[in-house]
Design a protein around this motif. Structure first.
Motif, mmCIF file in Angstrom:
data_model
loop_
_atom_site.group_PDB
_atom_site.id
_atom_site.type_symbol
_atom_site.label_atom_id
_atom_site.label_comp_id
_atom_site.label_asym_id
_atom_site.label_seq_id
_atom_site.Cartn_x
_atom_site.Cartn_y
_atom_site.Cartn_z
ATOM 1 N N ALA A 119 0.814 -1.225 0.000
ATOM 2 C CA ALA A 119 0.000 0.000 0.000
ATOM 3 C C ALA A 119 0.846 1.272 0.000
ATOM 4 O O ALA A 119 0.438 2.281 -0.569
ATOM 5 N N GLY A 120 2.010 1.235 0.583
ATOM 6 C CA GLY A 120 2.869 2.406 0.617
ATOM 7 C C GLY A 120 3.439 2.781 -0.739
ATOM 8 O O GLY A 120 3.925 3.893 -0.930
ATOM 9 N N ARG A 121 3.374 1.876 -1.689
ATOM 10 C CA ARG A 121 3.915 2.130 -3.024
ATOM 11 C C ARG A 121 2.822 2.423 -4.053
ATOM 12 O O ARG A 121 3.099 2.471 -5.247
ATOM 13 N N LEU A 122 1.592 2.623 -3.591
ATOM 14 C CA LEU A 122 0.500 2.958 -4.505
ATOM 15 C C LEU A 122 0.521 4.441 -4.838
ATOM 16 O O LEU A 122 0.922 5.266 -4.009
ATOM 17 N N MET B 13 10.667 3.880 -10.641
ATOM 18 C CA MET B 13 9.802 5.047 -10.408
ATOM 19 C C MET B 13 9.238 5.007 -8.992
ATOM 20 O O MET B 13 9.014 3.944 -8.436
ATOM 21 N N LYS B 14 8.975 6.178 -8.470
ATOM 22 C CA LYS B 14 8.284 6.297 -7.195
ATOM 23 C C LYS B 14 6.793 6.468 -7.488
ATOM 24 O O LYS B 14 6.417 6.922 -8.560
ATOM 25 N N ALA B 15 5.954 6.147 -6.527
ATOM 26 C CA ALA B 15 4.510 6.288 -6.723
ATOM 27 C C ALA B 15 4.132 7.734 -6.988
ATOM 28 O O ALA B 15 3.209 8.015 -7.748
ATOM 29 N N SER B 16 4.863 8.665 -6.406
ATOM 30 C CA SER B 16 4.557 10.080 -6.608
ATOM 31 C C SER B 16 4.877 10.530 -8.025
ATOM 32 O O SER B 16 4.381 11.551 -8.485
ATOM 33 N N GLU B 17 5.705 9.762 -8.725
ATOM 34 C CA GLU B 17 6.042 10.087 -10.109
ATOM 35 C C GLU B 17 5.018 9.543 -11.093
ATOM 36 O O GLU B 17 5.054 9.850 -12.273
ATOM 37 N N ALA B 18 4.117 8.721 -10.620
ATOM 38 C CA ALA B 18 3.113 8.102 -11.492
ATOM 39 C C ALA B 18 1.949 9.072 -11.672
ATOM 40 O O ALA B 18 0.959 9.022 -10.968
ATOM 41 N N THR B 19 2.113 9.955 -12.602
ATOM 42 C CA THR B 19 1.071 10.941 -12.873
ATOM 43 C C THR B 19 0.468 10.692 -14.232
ATOM 44 O O THR B 19 0.955 9.880 -15.010
ATOM 45 N N ARG B 20 -0.560 11.418 -14.547
ATOM 46 C CA ARG B 20 -1.217 11.272 -15.833
ATOM 47 C C ARG B 20 -0.647 12.227 -16.864
ATOM 48 O O ARG B 20 -1.114 12.300 -17.970
ATOM 49 N N ARG B 21 0.341 12.987 -16.514
ATOM 50 C CA ARG B 21 0.918 13.968 -17.427
ATOM 51 C C ARG B 21 2.101 13.363 -18.159
ATOM 52 O O ARG B 21 2.965 12.735 -17.559
ATOM 53 N N LEU B 22 2.135 13.561 -19.443
ATOM 54 C CA LEU B 22 3.248 13.084 -20.251
ATOM 55 C C LEU B 22 4.024 14.285 -20.763
ATOM 56 O O LEU B 22 3.448 15.188 -21.355
ATOM 57 N N ASP B 23 5.311 14.290 -20.558
ATOM 58 C CA ASP B 23 6.158 15.359 -21.079
ATOM 59 C C ASP B 23 6.684 14.925 -22.439
ATOM 60 O O ASP B 23 7.566 14.072 -22.537
ATOM 61 N N LEU B 24 6.109 15.506 -23.471
ATOM 62 C CA LEU B 24 6.517 15.181 -24.833
ATOM 63 C C LEU B 24 7.444 16.261 -25.362
ATOM 64 O O LEU B 24 7.343 17.424 -24.966
ATOM 65 N N PRO B 25 8.335 15.901 -26.264
ATOM 66 C CA PRO B 25 9.215 16.922 -26.843
ATOM 67 C C PRO B 25 8.379 17.945 -27.610
ATOM 68 O O PRO B 25 7.415 17.599 -28.282
ATOM 69 N N ARG B 26 8.753 19.187 -27.478
ATOM 70 C CA ARG B 26 8.006 20.256 -28.139
ATOM 71 C C ARG B 26 8.688 20.654 -29.433
ATOM 72 O O ARG B 26 9.903 20.712 -29.509
#
Length: 88
Positions: free
Chosen positions: A21-24, A68-81
């Motif tokens: 649970a700590g890694r969710l 990866m850490k759980a805090s890094e699991a976001t829905r945002r993708l950094d794509l090259p501009r």
């Protein structure tokens, strides 16, 4: 009538997710708490509760494999501009 075999599978998955649970991620943690509360007593759950718990366990392993850490699991993708001045 409650399907006890399905309930037992859900409870086993809940125990497995409790161990990690700590890694969710925050979204997974919220869903986990909702499912844990729903299955405190034998009930007929929805068809996808088992799948959600299995996906949480898979995601924890994937993040671990990629470092990866759980805090890094976001829905945002950094794509090259690309610049506004594109050549055709």
């Amino acid at each position: 009538m409650v399907n006890l075999a399905h309930y037992a599978e859900i409870k086993a998955l809940l125990d497995e997710v409790t161990a990690v649970a700590g890694r969710l991620s925050p979204n997974e943690r919220e869903l986990f708490h909702t499912l844990a509360a729903r299955y405190e007593e034998p009930v007929t759950g929805t068809f996808d509760d088992k799948t959600c718990l299995e996906v949480m366990l898979r995601n924890v392993e994937l993040r671990k494999g990629y470092g990866m850490k759980a805090s890094e699991a976001t829905r945002r993708l950094d794509l090259p501009r690309k610049s506004d001045e594109t050549e055709d």
